[in-house]
Design an enzyme around this catalytic site. Structure first.
Site, PDB file in Angstrom:
ATOM      1  N   TYR B 390       1.541   6.452 -22.838  1.00  0.00           N
ATOM      2  CA  TYR B 390       0.750   7.206 -21.855  1.00  0.00           C
ATOM      3  C   TYR B 390      -0.397   7.923 -22.549  1.00  0.00           C
ATOM      4  O   TYR B 390      -1.525   7.932 -22.095  1.00  0.00           O
ATOM      5  CB  TYR B 390       1.630   8.250 -21.164  1.00  0.00           C
ATOM      6  N   MET B 487       8.151   4.007  -6.086  1.00  0.00           N
ATOM      7  CA  MET B 487       7.249   4.271  -4.954  1.00  0.00           C
ATOM      8  C   MET B 487       7.632   3.474  -3.712  1.00  0.00           C
ATOM      9  O   MET B 487       7.424   3.903  -2.596  1.00  0.00           O
ATOM     10  CB  MET B 487       5.791   3.995  -5.350  1.00  0.00           C
ATOM     11  N   GLU B 509      -2.627   3.845 -10.511  1.00  0.00           N
ATOM     12  CA  GLU B 509      -3.268   3.124 -11.630  1.00  0.00           C
ATOM     13  C   GLU B 509      -2.305   2.039 -12.109  1.00  0.00           C
ATOM     14  O   GLU B 509      -1.636   2.177 -13.112  1.00  0.00           O
ATOM     15  CB  GLU B 509      -3.676   4.062 -12.775  1.00  0.00           C
ATOM     16  N   GLU B 518       0.075  -6.830 -13.312  1.00  0.00           N
ATOM     17  CA  GLU B 518       1.217  -5.917 -13.423  1.00  0.00           C
ATOM     18  C   GLU B 518       1.731  -5.536 -12.038  1.00  0.00           C
ATOM     19  O   GLU B 518       2.371  -4.502 -11.854  1.00  0.00           O
ATOM     20  CB  GLU B 518       0.856  -4.701 -14.292  1.00  0.00           C
TER      21      GLU B 518
END
Lengths: 766, 766
Positions: B390, B487, B509, B518
């Protein structure tokens, strides 16, 4: 020695009737293909039927759904938000098929009105659903043979191929047969009936694509090219084959041969491919008959499908009702032959052709079952052969006869040179079970020239037989000196006064399919010390290796799917050695400009040659190198003592028609003996000279050098092949690499090349 | 998210001086290369020297032997019986080299007067002996870098390549550098001095070969084509590289780029490649400087070899005698800079260039060490990312700034549409460590538009950080609703009255290097139920995948030699998936017609695109299919519930210059938000638009779709690429296949095609 026939083939005394499975196809079948219809078709003489998977009802339903979708789109303010239509599952009115045991005699046909490769996403989507539903249902019903129409346009071939690949995944036993014309368009075109989706797309749904192809003149090889693209995408799957439609006019011999080399599972003969004979019966023209014969000689001949030659006559028409008992086979045959107004004349004619197929040439009969079967070459220097292997070789009707002629000729020449007196010393080295010894003795007896004969053999098991034969065979009569030795270690014959003498004629049969690939040059160098230095003669005197590029989809597909463990090889190695194989379903890529239309001669080049005896100066240098006395080293390692037997060559082959090269076919020629008088005795497996030099010889199959990645050739390509015979101090191997060029505006440009292939790891041990 | 920087790269605060290893070469070296000479060369500023392996004495000896052999042949009645001559071992007068530790700083040069590919077997035989003796001796002396002159004629390239392949086998650490011109002939031609074997062969030994090449006009790409043939035969060995001679006039930018993509180990700058500046000093022209800079930016820059720019000044000339102590580095530097009459001006100039190299663009600094390093794409849906990953992404100077702009713009538009009043609900889905949450809050604070912010994250570890940040970060200030959930399972935000509300702006993102790789489409479909059905906005709103065919010998060679176990793949699979890679040493095969000479823009096509939100009708059909309510099935298996996210495309690329395609470079573009007012915020990694849309963005490297077998293209070829985004109910994968065509006389003809590549087995799990 080249053919490993272990427990297998041999002459068939009588040739059985050719195998021909016959099917019947209708482009628009109006009656359901029931078990009863099939039984009746088989009763009248067919073996199988084609069956559409879905009914006209299903087609109407799909078309109605499409129209409904179009209206929705027209009414929608955001057409991109409207989901693509889905076809609901098949219902009983959508298909006449149902799982039955007899289904194994059916060939299911997918709907010809779909366009799997449509540039319109809607049409492509619907077509793929239809196709997928149909193939899956056929597989569910136990029908594993599915015929599908080839792509509608060349533009969409990749999409089409992708759909076929997907369909192959719908069942593990599914065989897909792609219906293709030999060239141009299908004679029986179903796309012109107004309900083909490709046509609908053109008319209604989308603006025509901006075709930048020049479609005016269809390419002669266009259909083959589409096939090649489809099977390439499907990675040469053995479950993907061709249903080839035979046109009224056969195309060129080149294109015929091309298709013959491809995996044709169905040969579709439409009504239009027949002509009428004087009596008004449908028959095939001579060229068609010959082409059919070529196919029927394949190891697995294609099934012949008669298309639109008339329906299966109903039992009523035959006045046969279901309650009547089945006719006996004799009754049926009688009926079939006698009926004046034959309802199935095309079928009957083909059965007639089946009965009257011409007999095969000896090598094909001899090799029956070995067509396109890949074998590793023998290694007789390191392995001892078994008796059965010798026996097979000894059956050759030509080879030993020619050896006898060569020996006789050499005996006469030597007698003239040396004068009468002492007998001529003849040694057979690598004598095996002694066939050449017999021939030497026969030559001696026929010419009246006395010989002193030696038989040298390293195989201890064969040695037993040689001794027994010398004791019991009337011709041998105890006069043969039998020696157990590797020829390279044999000091030579002992003369009457106990000294070691020299050999006048050295006879050997060490040639492999590619001449020198079983190390004849190395063996004969190794035994040369026994040969008389002035007048010694080698039989064979010289030999040469020959090759030509070929297309062999079958061998390529076999190698692809073959576990390398079959051959005790590692994965990468299966492409890295030559195979002995009876080339059968293949095509020459480079043919000589033809004098006649019906002759097709490949362009076969001589790679290199060897002749014996080798010069003493060369052998003496070699033996110095073997000791490391000179440090120059060999070209590919070692001391270089065998470097004089290394060879290399490079040749250009002109290939007029586009194609795919899968490798090289290899052959040999040998001069057993050429007399100064001009007489010559030769053997050849080179397809160009074999008939002239040694017709009907069966001892050798060709050799095949594979390419790991098939090479594409456009029309009028030039192939450049580089080959090497490499050697170090312990073994001999081959290397090969192929380049493709074309000429554009007088300039040569390179189009591609293969990898370098080398059999170094699988080389022949010295 | 695309770059796995595990424990590695990042911004270098200061860029260090460029690395440049400098060597000196003389085509005719008159003094032996001793340890002393090398030490002195290093003293004056060179890093290495080239050294001929054998002396002129050796050459004379070989020539004398050849002449002797010719006389023997002339006298012999049977020339074919005369063995080929052997060169006796090297003696001390034949070579100046000897094993020494300092030899690692030498580049051994094989004799330039041999012709390994001579059509004359005698010349070829002698040449191979010379070559083999020399390379083996260099390896024995511990010199692992060997420079060898390229092939004399294109005719013999295969034989030449075979010799190089053999030489590579002479030592496990040997590096062979093939000396080649960029185009045409070498500027420093050594073959014209009368003792080159090729010339001897032409003059004396054999009749000239019937050259059917049109040699009058050398091909622009002829030298590259020879190289390509050599390395193809050597199977892209990493030990085979190029010594590229830079000419006075650089060829076209296309050809420069081609060579730049190849494994150049030595960059040979002959005297003629320099010009004189106003003061009379040798300098490189601007174009040469720029080309050098491109090379120096490579991960492993080539060594620069100055050729025939003057001998190493002797110690005497410098008035330095051996008894005098070595100068300190400071003294040496002072001397180097001040000397008015510099004996090594070319060297000095290159050291100057080294010091003054321009700084690199951010992505290159950021990616230092990752050039051409192949990584498997991330699978963030199935793997949980680590904090360091990250952190790397969060350093991007552009990406988050642009997200903030997009959110601000969307807030303003929504406020206008919905009016003042309730705060706008913004959810960041896949919030990670929260950088987008911060940007949402900043956009809110800058625009003065109140938001209710949710952060949804499935990674339990990141969830801890989000909660802590909400408690401690001043901007967050406890106002963020942090939710731990995939999600797709999140019901949506809870409103003040306890009901489940809708989200107005959904920020994510989820894009990969190829946009959808992805599974952004699948994730956003899965969370769409929380989005307000009328005015809900997705950021990003849409995205597209882009690609272009490229030549990448380096990546191909890496993949070839790579054990598949590196990637937990089976052998066949390493070619069957795309890789994330910072493409560096590669070449575009299809470039747009250039407006300016010095600009080169690839032809990058848009494969497909996605936009959000997806139409409700489509999602509703998809959910019906998921339950199997309709039986249509998916195109490639499963229920077909994700079929609306399948895509396919087919494009034609025009390729003006011949080349080899090793695969496709893939990129993406995205519209984060396009306001009805016309303002647009976009990101791009597409080389054509990246500078305009999001210059200096570093978060994504390109993606690379490899080809298992490189495809050859002739000049003016057309490449046709078909690509698919496939999906079943569990995963998403890509398929790609490439065809090559050319136009001859207005007709298109097919030249070849690749296999179908599919990442099905390595697909991205949903």
């Amino acid at each position: 020695m080249a053919v490993d026939m272990d427990g297998g083939a041999g002459y068939a005394a009588d040739e059985p009737t050719a195998i021909m499975y016959l099917g019947q196809h209708e482009t628009q079948r109006h009656t359901p293909v029931t078990g009863e219809l099939l039984a009746h078709a088989q009763y009248v003489g067919y073996d199988m039927l084609t069956a559409p998977i879905t009914t006209p009802h299903f087609q109407s339903r799909v078309l109605a759904m499409l129209e409904g979708h179009m209206s929705t789109l027209a009414e929608s303010s955001k057409p991109e938000s409207v989901p693509l239509p889905l076809i609901s599952p098949l219902t009983p009115v959508d298909t006449d098929l149902t799982p039955e045991v007899s289904n194994s005699s059916l060939i299911a046909v997918t709907s010809p009105w779909i366009d799997l490769a449509s540039p319109d996403p809607l049409i492509a989507h619907v077509s793929r659903q239809v196709f997928s539903l149909e193939v899956a249902y056929a597989a569910f019903c136990g029908i594993n043979n599915v015929m599908v129409h080839g792509p509608v346009s060349s533009e969409g071939t990749m999409q089409y191929a992708r759909a076929v690949l997907e369909a192959l995944g719908l069942g593990p036993y599914l065989q897909m047969h792609v219906l293709l014309p030999m060239s141009g368009e299908l004679e029986q075109d179903v796309s012109a009936d107004g309900t083909h989706l490709a046509e609908l797309a053109r008319e209604q749904f989308i603006t025509p694509v901006d075709e930048d192809e020049d479609e005016s003149e269809p390419e002669l090889y266009g259909s083959w090219e589409a096939w090649n693209a489809i099977r390439t995408m499907c990675n040469y799957s053995s479950r993907l084959t061709i249903a080839l439609e035979i046109p009224r006019q056969l195309p060129s011999l080149n294109l015929q041969s091309r298709w013959h080399s491809e995996p044709i599972r169905l040969l579709v003969l439409p009504r239009t491919s027949f002509i009428r004979n004087a009596k008004g019966y449908p028959v095939l023209a001579k060229a068609h008959q010959q082409y059919l014969t070529r196919f029927l000689r394949l190891r697995f001949p294609p099934w012949v499908i008669l298309s639109d030659v008339g329906s299966i006559p109903s039992r009523d028409a035959d006045a046969v009702d279901a309650s009547r008992p089945e006719p006996t086979p004799a009754e049926a045959a009688a009926k079939a032959n006698d009926k004046p107004n034959d309802p199935v004349p095309h079928m009957r004619y083909l059965r007639h052709l089946q009965q009257t197929q011409p007999s095969r040439p000896p090598i094909e009969r001899f090799g029956q079952g070995y067509q396109d079967y890949l074998q590793s070459p023998l290694q007789p220097l390191t392995d001892n052969l078994e008796s059965i292997t010798y026996e097979v070789f000894e059956k050759d009707p030509v080879k030993y006869e020619w050896y006898e002629r060569a020996v006789a000729l050499a005996l006469k020449d030597l007698r003239e040179k040396l004068g009468e007196g002492v007998p001529i010393v003849v040694a057979v080295v690598g004598a095996g079970r002694g066939p050449l010894v017999t021939r030497v003795l026969q030559a001696s007896s026929k010419t009246g020239i006395a010989v002193k004969c030696c038989a040298v053999e390293k195989n201890p098991n064969a040695h037993v037989l040689l001794q027994r034969r010398n004791a019991t065979d009337a011709l041998w009569n105890g006069q043969v000196t039998v020696v157990k030795s590797d020829m390279r270690s044999w000091p030579g014959p002992t003369t009457s006064n106990g000294e070691v003498g020299k050999v006048d004629i050295l006879v050997s049969e060490l040639l492999g399919s590619f001449a020198d690939n079983e190390l004849s040059p190395e063996c004969l160098d190794g035994v040369q010390h026994v040969l008389h230095p002035e007048h010694g003669i080698n039989i064979p005197q010289s030999y040469s290796a020959h090759f030509t590029p070929i297309a062999t989809p079958k061998l390529y597909s076999d190698l692809l799917s073959r576990a390398s463990t079959d051959l005790n090889l590692t994965v990468s190695d299966k492409w890295e050695l030559p195979y002995v194989v009876m080339l059968h379903q293949y095509d020459y890529l480079s043919v000589q400009p033809a004098a006649e239309e019906d002759a097709r001669t490949p362009d076969v080049k001589e790679a290199w040659s060897f002749s014996h005896p080798t010069s003493e100066a060369i052998l003496s240098q070699a033996s110095k190198r073997a000791g490391g006395t000179t440090d120059a080293g060999g070209w590919v390692g070692g001391d270089g003592s065998n470097e004089h037997n290394a060879r290399s060559c490079k040749f250009t082959f002109n290939c007029s028609d586009r194609g795919i090269c899968h490798g090289l076919g290899g052959y040999f020629e040998t001069v057993l003996y050429a007399s100064p008088s001009g007489q010559k005795v030769e053997l050849s497996t080179n397809p160009v000279t074999m008939d002239e030099k040694s017709q009907d010889m069966i001892s050798w199959f060709p050799i095949f050098f594979p390419l790991k990645t098939p090479l594409s050739l456009p029309d009028n390509a030039e192939m450049e092949v580089s080959m090497w015979r490499q050697t170090d101090d312990r073994k001999v191997w081959y290397e090969w690499i192929v380049e493709v060029y074309e000429r554009v505006g007088g300039k040569r440009r390179k189009l591609g090349m293969s990898e370098l292939h080398t059999s170094r790891k699988n080389g022949c041990l010295m």
